[in-house]
Write a protein that holds these residues in place. Structure first.
Motif, PDB file in Angstrom:
ATOM      1  N   ALA A 131       0.826  -1.208   0.000  1.00 10.84           N
ATOM      2  CA  ALA A 131       0.000   0.000   0.000  1.00 10.84           C
ATOM      3  C   ALA A 131       0.863   1.262   0.000  1.00 10.84           C
ATOM      4  CB  ALA A 131      -0.932  -0.006   1.212  1.00 10.84           C
ATOM      5  N   GLU A 132       1.975   1.235   0.719  1.00 12.16           N
ATOM      6  CA  GLU A 132       2.897   2.387   0.731  1.00 12.16           C
ATOM      7  C   GLU A 132       3.380   2.697  -0.674  1.00 12.16           C
ATOM      8  OE1 GLU A 132       6.204   1.746   3.261  1.00 12.16           O
ATOM      9  OE2 GLU A 132       5.067   1.934   5.126  1.00 12.16           O
ATOM     10  N   SER A 133       3.873   1.672  -1.358  1.00 13.27           N
ATOM     11  CA  SER A 133       4.386   1.857  -2.710  1.00 13.27           C
ATOM     12  C   SER A 133       3.271   2.284  -3.656  1.00 13.27           C
ATOM     13  CB  SER A 133       5.029   0.551  -3.195  1.00 13.27           C
ATOM     14  OG  SER A 133       5.550   0.692  -4.493  1.00 13.27           O
ATOM     15  N   PHE A 134       2.105   1.671  -3.515  1.00 18.07           N
ATOM     16  CA  PHE A 134       0.936   2.006  -4.332  1.00 18.07           C
ATOM     17  C   PHE A 134       0.573   3.485  -4.163  1.00 18.07           C
ATOM     18  CE2 PHE A 134      -3.696   2.329  -4.850  1.00 18.07           C
ATOM     19  CZ  PHE A 134      -3.892   1.702  -6.081  1.00 18.07           C
ATOM     20  N   CYS A 135       0.562   3.953  -2.933  1.00 17.91           N
ATOM     21  CA  CYS A 135       0.166   5.341  -2.642  1.00 17.91           C
ATOM     22  C   CYS A 135       1.223   6.351  -3.089  1.00 17.91           C
ATOM     23  CB  CYS A 135      -0.123   5.511  -1.155  1.00 17.91           C
ATOM     24  SG  CYS A 135      -1.642   4.692  -0.627  1.00 17.91           S
ATOM     25  N   GLN A 136       2.482   5.953  -3.072  1.00 19.46           N
ATOM     26  CA  GLN A 136       3.538   6.858  -3.528  1.00 19.46           C
ATOM     27  C   GLN A 136       3.322   7.270  -4.971  1.00 19.46           C
ATOM     28  OE1 GLN A 136       7.232   4.851  -2.690  1.00 19.46           O
ATOM     29  NE2 GLN A 136       7.090   5.208  -0.482  1.00 19.46           N
ATOM     30  N   LEU A 137       2.849   6.341  -5.800  1.00 21.55           N
ATOM     31  CA  LEU A 137       2.629   6.651  -7.210  1.00 21.55           C
ATOM     32  C   LEU A 137       1.248   7.242  -7.468  1.00 21.55           C
ATOM     33  CD1 LEU A 137       3.760   6.632 -10.064  1.00 21.55           C
ATOM     34  CD2 LEU A 137       2.915   4.306 -10.343  1.00 21.55           C
ATOM     35  N   THR A 138       0.218   6.710  -6.818  1.00 19.59           N
ATOM     36  CA  THR A 138      -1.145   7.194  -7.075  1.00 19.59           C
ATOM     37  C   THR A 138      -1.439   8.520  -6.386  1.00 19.59           C
ATOM     38  OG1 THR A 138      -2.059   5.981  -5.178  1.00 19.59           O
ATOM     39  CG2 THR A 138      -2.015   4.840  -7.320  1.00 19.59           C
ATOM     40  N   GLY A 139      -0.715   8.805  -5.292  1.00 17.43           N
ATOM     41  CA  GLY A 139      -0.984  10.024  -4.542  1.00 17.43           C
ATOM     42  C   GLY A 139      -2.171   9.914  -3.601  1.00 17.43           C
ATOM     43  N   LEU A 140      -2.758   8.720  -3.473  1.00 19.92           N
ATOM     44  CA  LEU A 140      -3.895   8.529  -2.574  1.00 19.92           C
ATOM     45  C   LEU A 140      -3.425   8.478  -1.123  1.00 19.92           C
ATOM     46  CD1 LEU A 140      -5.870   5.770  -4.543  1.00 19.92           C
ATOM     47  CD2 LEU A 140      -6.430   8.205  -4.369  1.00 19.92           C
ATOM     48  N   PRO A 141      -4.239   8.978  -0.186  1.00 16.88           N
ATOM     49  CA  PRO A 141      -3.859   8.934   1.234  1.00 16.88           C
ATOM     50  C   PRO A 141      -3.932   7.519   1.788  1.00 16.88           C
ATOM     51  CG  PRO A 141      -6.090   9.798   1.001  1.00 16.88           C
ATOM     52  CD  PRO A 141      -5.535   9.656  -0.386  1.00 16.88           C
ATOM     53  N   LEU A 142      -2.999   7.196   2.682  1.00 20.82           N
ATOM     54  CA  LEU A 142      -2.909   5.870   3.278  1.00 20.82           C
ATOM     55  C   LEU A 142      -3.255   5.942   4.760  1.00 20.82           C
ATOM     56  CD1 LEU A 142      -1.979   2.867   3.330  1.00 20.82           C
ATOM     57  CD2 LEU A 142       0.365   3.704   3.648  1.00 20.82           C
ATOM     58  N   GLN A 143      -4.188   5.094   5.188  1.00 18.94           N
ATOM     59  CA  GLN A 143      -4.493   4.919   6.609  1.00 18.94           C
ATOM     60  C   GLN A 143      -4.033   3.522   6.995  1.00 18.94           C
ATOM     61  OE1 GLN A 143      -5.362   6.947   8.798  1.00 18.94           O
ATOM     62  NE2 GLN A 143      -6.535   8.639   7.903  1.00 18.94           N
ATOM     63  N   ARG A 144      -2.864   3.451   7.622  1.00 20.19           N
ATOM     64  CA  ARG A 144      -2.254   2.154   7.934  1.00 20.19           C
ATOM     65  C   ARG A 144      -3.093   1.331   8.900  1.00 20.19           C
ATOM     66  NH1 ARG A 144       3.040   2.769   6.219  1.00 20.19           N
ATOM     67  NH2 ARG A 144       3.660   4.948   5.939  1.00 20.19           N
ATOM     68  N   GLN A 145      -3.779   2.004   9.804  1.00 16.71           N
ATOM     69  CA  GLN A 145      -4.523   1.300  10.851  1.00 16.71           C
ATOM     70  C   GLN A 145      -6.016   1.618  10.776  1.00 16.71           C
ATOM     71  OE1 GLN A 145      -2.010   2.639  14.147  1.00 16.71           O
ATOM     72  NE2 GLN A 145      -1.111   0.596  14.233  1.00 16.71           N
ATOM     73  N   GLY A 146      -6.527   1.542   9.556  1.00 18.28           N
ATOM     74  CA  GLY A 146      -7.968   1.677   9.383  1.00 18.28           C
ATOM     75  C   GLY A 146      -8.696   0.446   9.897  1.00 18.28           C
ATOM     76  N   LEU A 147      -8.015  -0.700   9.819  1.00 16.32           N
ATOM     77  CA  LEU A 147      -8.541  -1.968  10.318  1.00 16.32           C
ATOM     78  C   LEU A 147      -7.544  -2.597  11.284  1.00 16.32           C
ATOM     79  CD1 LEU A 147      -9.890  -3.465   6.970  1.00 16.32           C
ATOM     80  CD2 LEU A 147     -11.303  -2.917   8.968  1.00 16.32           C
ATOM     81  N   GLU A 148      -8.060  -3.426  12.178  1.00 17.74           N
ATOM     82  CA  GLU A 148      -7.201  -4.162  13.117  1.00 17.74           C
ATOM     83  C   GLU A 148      -7.655  -5.618  13.160  1.00 17.74           C
ATOM     84  OE1 GLU A 148      -6.183  -4.261  17.924  1.00 17.74           O
ATOM     85  OE2 GLU A 148      -7.188  -2.519  17.050  1.00 17.74           O
ATOM     86  N   ARG A 149      -6.679  -6.540  13.135  1.00 13.70           N
ATOM     87  CA  ARG A 149      -6.998  -7.967  13.227  1.00 13.70           C
ATOM     88  C   ARG A 149      -6.833  -8.396  14.683  1.00 13.70           C
ATOM     89  NH1 ARG A 149      -6.654 -12.451   9.049  1.00 13.70           N
ATOM     90  NH2 ARG A 149      -6.017 -10.785   7.639  1.00 13.70           N
ATOM     91  N   VAL A 150      -7.929  -8.800  15.308  1.00 15.80           N
ATOM     92  CA  VAL A 150      -7.903  -9.149  16.729  1.00 15.80           C
ATOM     93  C   VAL A 150      -7.916 -10.659  16.946  1.00 15.80           C
ATOM     94  CG1 VAL A 150      -8.938  -6.995  17.525  1.00 15.80           C
ATOM     95  CG2 VAL A 150     -10.429  -8.882  16.821  1.00 15.80           C
ATOM     96  N   LYS A 151      -8.058 -11.413  15.867  1.00 18.37           N
ATOM     97  CA  LYS A 151      -8.039 -12.873  15.948  1.00 18.37           C
ATOM     98  C   LYS A 151      -6.871 -13.382  15.121  1.00 18.37           C
ATOM     99  CE  LYS A 151     -11.032 -16.872  14.864  1.00 18.37           C
ATOM    100  NZ  LYS A 151     -12.345 -17.230  14.271  1.00 18.37           N
ATOM    101  N   ASN A 152      -6.025 -14.207  15.744  1.00 19.39           N
ATOM    102  CA  ASN A 152      -4.857 -14.746  15.050  1.00 19.39           C
ATOM    103  C   ASN A 152      -5.304 -15.924  14.196  1.00 19.39           C
ATOM    104  OD1 ASN A 152      -2.310 -15.293  14.161  1.00 19.39           O
ATOM    105  ND2 ASN A 152      -1.419 -15.658  16.182  1.00 19.39           N
ATOM    106  N   THR A 153      -5.770 -15.614  12.991  1.00 17.59           N
ATOM    107  CA  THR A 153      -6.374 -16.616  12.119  1.00 17.59           C
ATOM    108  C   THR A 153      -5.340 -17.556  11.514  1.00 17.59           C
ATOM    109  OG1 THR A 153      -6.295 -15.003  10.324  1.00 17.59           O
ATOM    110  CG2 THR A 153      -8.357 -15.192  11.529  1.00 17.59           C
TER     111      THR A 153
END
Length: 226
Positions: A131-153
């Protein structure tokens, strides 16, 4: 900044002084891949990358999960090669921008999260680095912690559809970035491999329950056949 991210950022500068080698075959390389491996990787990309966009869960996929691309993703995730995220994310972004009818400006990018235990063991979240690399080129904002995984699947790859659904049940919650403030626009999810869509469905349902719209998903590879 953790050591893996530090290395991925500063590798281009280090390569000015040290001979760089390909992340896949150890041949001399100017970047992450030698010319031979890069050529093989580029042959794995789909001609029509938006072929799965008109599905129930719209997804834009760069290539088929096989051959050298499968090998590259394995090296990236399991052999401590976080630098591979840079070209893969760039190629995904470059392809995405070639579809202006899909690549709208008002989107917030959110990577599929890893559980804290897996993140500690691996040292990085592969979806976040893509996502970091994707956003560097597209210019879209990145929210690294928009989601959280609480179950170790468990790994979903070898599970049945029902087992995948049970495994992902209540596995994700809204992350601290969105618990503070919801995005003002729709979310574009980023993952490395798209298989059955179970993880994406879980992420979408989690965001939708909070009133956050999901535009679709981008992924570097899929196991689905064309």
């Amino acid at each position: 900044m953790d050591k893996h991210r530090w290395f991925s950022y500063f590798k281009p500068f280090l390569s000015l002084f040290l001979k760089s080698s390909c992340s896949l075959c150890d041949r001399t390389a100017q970047g992450e891949f030698c010319q031979y491996c890069q050529k093989q990787l580029l042959q794995c990309q789909f001609t029509n990358k938006n072929q799965f966009w008109l599905s129930e869960k719209p997804v834009f996929i760069w290539g088929q999960y096989q051959g050298v691309l499968k090998r590259a993703i394995a090296a990236f995730k399991y052999e401590n090669h976080p630098e591979i995220a840079k070209p893969l994310g760039y190629w995904l972004a470059e392809s995405w921008l070639n579809y202006p009818e899909l690549a709208i400006d008002k989107l917030t990018v959110v990577p599929i999260p890893l559980h804290a235990d897996k993140l500690k063991k691996r040292g990085f979240n592969q979806a976040e680095l893509l996502a970091e690399s994707f956003c560097q080129l597209t210019g879209l904002p990145l929210q690294r912690q928009g989601l959280e995984r609480v179950k170790n699947t468990k790994a979903l790859f070898d599970l049945s559809v029902k087992e995948r659904q049970n495994e992902m049940k209540e596995a994700l919650i809204l992350g601290k970035d969105f618990r503070r403030r919801h995005p003002s626009n729709a979310v574009l999810l980023v993952d490395d491999i798209y298989t059955s869509g179970t993880t994406i469905k879980s992420a979408t349902e989690t965001l939708n329950r909070a009133g956050i719209k999901v535009y679709g998903t981008v992924a570097i590879a899929t196991t689905k056949k064309c």
